[in-house]
Design an enzyme around this catalytic site. Structure first.
Site, PDB file in Angstrom:
ATOM      1  N   ASP A   1       0.901  -1.112   0.083  1.00 41.10           N
ATOM      2  CA  ASP A   1      -0.191  -0.110  -0.185  1.00 41.10           C
ATOM      3  C   ASP A   1       0.887   1.248   0.034  1.00 41.10           C
ATOM      4  O   ASP A   1       1.913   1.293   0.384  1.00 41.10           O
ATOM      5  CB  ASP A   1      -1.018   0.004   1.212  1.00 41.10           C
TER       6      ASP A   1
ATOM      7  N   GLU B   1       0.640   5.719   0.428  1.00 43.02           N
ATOM      8  CA  GLU B   1      -0.065   6.845   0.622  1.00 43.02           C
ATOM      9  C   GLU B   1       0.634   8.027  -0.251  1.00 43.02           C
ATOM     10  O   GLU B   1       1.783   7.848  -0.540  1.00 43.02           O
ATOM     11  CB  GLU B   1      -0.019   7.476   1.814  1.00 43.02           C
TER      12      GLU B   1
ATOM     13  N   HIS C   1      -4.420  10.960   4.947  1.00 40.86           N
ATOM     14  CA  HIS C   1      -3.296  10.503   5.640  1.00 40.86           C
ATOM     15  C   HIS C   1      -2.421  11.314   6.729  1.00 40.86           C
ATOM     16  O   HIS C   1      -1.811  10.783   7.730  1.00 40.86           O
ATOM     17  CB  HIS C   1      -2.408   9.906   4.619  1.00 40.86           C
TER      18      HIS C   1
ATOM     19  N   HIS D   1      -5.926   6.794   7.207  1.00 38.83           N
ATOM     20  CA  HIS D   1      -5.123   5.732   5.966  1.00 38.83           C
ATOM     21  C   HIS D   1      -3.553   5.759   6.521  1.00 38.83           C
ATOM     22  O   HIS D   1      -3.009   6.825   6.395  1.00 38.83           O
ATOM     23  CB  HIS D   1      -5.356   6.260   4.588  1.00 38.83           C
TER      24      HIS D   1
END
Length: 232
Positions: free
Chosen positions: A7, A9, A57, A152
């Site tokens: 993942d 950001e 984020h 997140h």
């Protein structure tokens, strides 16, 4: 089978407009078991995040200004994912950013290092058409605790994605694989000629309890107790 859940950001939605990765995380799984190996970095994008991305984020430019740049961790990242299946939620988004960063670092694209990329968002849409299939919705659907996900974060999201993937793919075939790899192995060939069966007979008390149970079933079913009829 080696798999890496990944993942990122970012500062925004479009790498072609100069947006960059601010956080990257990957966790390793082998034979449907997390190995404990992981990679996680906050990265200096050398620019501001858009307001919408910052709300997601929470990684400010001030926090990121002393962090490493992507090209400084690129080799370690590529070594970590090399020859593994990459599993990503909404893979085109992350792959687009990763290929952009690799291009800036004068390195080859992701597909040169990873033989297969699986998009769990696509998989979820096939399993649950017409429903919400973001990570939070999938955690709720599969009863996975995501209470720590107030913002997140790449590492937490990669770990949650691994749990979601196991839940989405836990069919009969994978269950058998897990049993075969985790349990003891027995010889399934039995010589029936030498097999001695041991018969344990019921005691008088056990027979009385059994008879009473049949009488109860007979009464509750209005005389339709199959086992009592067979014994009469």
């Amino acid at each position: 089978m080696r798999q890496v859940f990944l993942d990122t950001e970012t500062t925004g939605l479009e790498p072609k407009l100069g947006h960059r990765i601010v956080e990257i995380a990957a966790v390793e799984m082998c034979n449907r078991q997390l190995t404990g190996r992981q990679l996680h970095y906050y990265l200096n994008p050398e620019r501001e995040s858009e307001a919408g991305a910052l709300q997601i984020h929470g990684l400010t430019r001030e926090f990121l200004q002393d962090k490493q740049k992507f090209y400084e961790i690129a080799t370690e990242f590529l070594d970590f994912i090399n020859d593994a299946e990459l599993i990503i939620h909404n893979a085109p988004f992350d792959i687009g950013f990763l290929n952009h960063e690799l291009g800036l670092a004068k390195l080859q694209t992701i597909n040169k290092y990873s033989p297969q990329i699986t998009d769990t968002l696509k998989l979820a849409k096939e399993l649950h058409p017409g429903k919400r299939n973001n990570l939070d919705a999938l955690c709720e659907r599969y009863q996975i605790d995501n209470s720590r996900r107030t913002l997140h974060g790449a590492l937490l999201d990669a770990e949650l994605l691994a749990e979601v993937y196991l839940a989405m793919t836990r069919g009969q075939e994978s269950l058998l694989i897990e049993l075969e790899t985790s349990g003891p192995v027995f010889n399934s060939t039995v010589n029936m000629d030498n097999l001695e069966l041991i018969v344990l007979t019921a005691s008088l008390d056990e027979l009385a309890l059994h008879t009473q149970q049949l009488e109860n079933i007979e009464r509750e079913s209005n005389g339709k107790c199959l086992w009592k009829n067979l014994m009469s």
